[in-house]
Design an enzyme around this catalytic site. Structure first.
Site, PDB file in Angstrom:
ATOM      1  N   ALA A  65       7.996  14.851  -2.006  1.00  0.00           N
ATOM      2  CA  ALA A  65       8.360  15.442  -1.113  1.00  0.00           C
ATOM      3  C   ALA A  65       8.972  15.871  -1.506  1.00  0.00           C
ATOM      4  O   ALA A  65      10.529  14.951  -1.435  1.00  0.00           O
ATOM      5  CB  ALA A  65       7.767  15.611   0.167  1.00  0.00           C
ATOM      6  N   GLY A 109       4.773  11.959  -1.847  1.00  0.00           N
ATOM      7  CA  GLY A 109       3.830  13.015  -1.455  1.00  0.00           C
ATOM      8  C   GLY A 109       3.017  12.830  -3.599  1.00  0.00           C
ATOM      9  O   GLY A 109       2.522  13.858  -3.262  1.00  0.00           O
ATOM     10  N   GLU A 112       0.026  11.127  -3.850  1.00  0.00           N
ATOM     11  CA  GLU A 112      -0.669  11.553  -2.742  1.00  0.00           C
ATOM     12  C   GLU A 112      -1.661  12.767  -3.758  1.00  0.00           C
ATOM     13  O   GLU A 112      -2.517  12.733  -3.625  1.00  0.00           O
ATOM     14  CB  GLU A 112      -0.047  11.996  -1.000  1.00  0.00           C
ATOM     15  CG  GLU A 112       0.291  10.955  -0.411  1.00  0.00           C
ATOM     16  CD  GLU A 112       1.279  11.099   1.202  1.00  0.00           C
ATOM     17  OE1 GLU A 112       2.213  12.136   0.951  1.00  0.00           O
ATOM     18  OE2 GLU A 112       1.138  10.572   1.978  1.00  0.00           O
ATOM     19  N   GLU A 132       8.125   6.263   1.658  1.00  0.00           N
ATOM     20  CA  GLU A 132       8.776   6.862   2.540  1.00  0.00           C
ATOM     21  C   GLU A 132       9.317   5.390   3.939  1.00  0.00           C
ATOM     22  O   GLU A 132      10.182   6.221   4.378  1.00  0.00           O
ATOM     23  CB  GLU A 132       7.542   7.806   3.219  1.00  0.00           C
ATOM     24  CG  GLU A 132       6.430   9.032   2.559  1.00  0.00           C
ATOM     25  CD  GLU A 132       5.693   8.114   1.571  1.00  0.00           C
ATOM     26  OE1 GLU A 132       5.462   6.932   1.021  1.00  0.00           O
ATOM     27  OE2 GLU A 132       4.674   9.112   1.665  1.00  0.00           O
TER      28      GLU A 132
END
Ligand code: HXC
Length: 258
Positions: A65, A109, A112, A132
């Protein structure tokens, strides 16, 4: 259509989407996810497309992200807009197969997003991780759930708690990726797999995808019953009749997606 954060092309019956924010190692921003959702929907709606490939650059599938976008958000910001739930998960609503072709970093992300696709083909330089924890946060788009289902508790727990990355060889051993290919061949191999899928009967491909996905949501008995009913449904297609007739006639099948 041209997009700011992705590049889109069509190769035969395959739709290819390339994440394209090279200055940020394809960090996943909200505008990028808006582009991605539009491109995925366009391929889903296009009768000429039978399979989709999602890829990044040789250096990064996506490094996570966009940290610069997230860094000043408050709890209320992310809670009220349900950050990660809208846009991010759009790929999971696509009924045609989506292959992730991963080279370089697939972190946070990015890992993911790759795991939301139907399967992952990795280049030999791929690196998977959920870092993260280093940022004082944790996976928020399925990492703790999909990674655990893919590689088991031991590796998923270690990766989520320490941020350790897995290289391509370990990812293949652990079952996170279907196979590893040399970086130079990644795109060609992913396209070849996608063309193969796109040459099959699309409705039957969609049923097979739906059936495999059911394994993540149901009991074994319910999943097997669901599979059997879908299997029966293939007998309502012209393509199933054609496939078996072609085998008996010793000729290639000509599927018409009916
Ligand atoms: C924003 C990023 C970024 C990210 C890299 N960049 N990752 N920008 N968000 N996730 C930017 C860098 O700031 C830098 O910009 C440029 O991309 C190149 O990165 P470098 O760090 O200079 O490259 P390198 O030294 O090769 O290191 C590569 C790297 C490192 C190891 C991948 O960039 C890194 O650790 N990135 C963050 C990985 C991460 O923590 N991901 C998880 C994010 S949280 P400038 O402008 O300086 O050149 C997450 C939560 C998801 O994903 C939860 C769901 C919502």
């Amino acid at each position: 259509t041209t997009y700011e954060n992705i590049l889109v092309e069509t190769q035969g019956k395959v739709g290819l989407i390339r994440l394209n924010r090279p200055q940020a190692l394809n960090a996943l921003s909200t505008p990028l996810f808006e582009d991605l959702a539009l491109a995925l929907d366009a391929f889903q709606a296009d009768d000429g497309i039978g399979c989709i490939v999602l890829t990044g650059s040789p250096k990064a599938f996506a490094a996570g992200a966009d940290i610069k976008e997230m860094k000043d958000l408050s709890f209320m910001d992310v809670y009220f807009r349900d950050f990660c739930n809208t846009g991010w998960t759009h790929v999971t609503t696509i009924r045609k197969p989506v292959i992730a072709a991963v080279a370089g970093y697939a972190l946070g992300g990015g890992c993911e997003l790759a795991m939301m696709c139907d399967f992952i083909i990795a280049a030999d330089n791929a690196k998977f991780g959920q870092p993260e924890i280093n940022l004082g946060t944790m996976p928020g788009a399925g990492g703790s759930q999909r990674l655990t289902r893919a590689v088991g508790k031991a590796k998923a727990m270690e990766m989520c708690l320490t941020g350790r990355q897995m290289d391509a060889a370990e990812a293949e051993r652990a079952g996170l990726v279907s196979r590893v290919v040399p970086l130079a061949e990644l795109e060609a191999e992913a396209l070849k797999a996608a063309e193969k899928i796109a040459s099959m009967s699309l409705p039957v491909v969609m049923m097979a995808k739906e059936s495999v996905n059911a394994a993540f949501e149901t009991t074994l008995a319910e999943g097997i019953r669901f599979e059997r009913r879908l299997f029966h449904s293939t007998f309502a297609t012209e393509d199933r009749r054609e496939g078996m007739a072609a085998f008996a006639d010793k000729r290639p099948a000509m599927f018409i997606n009916r």
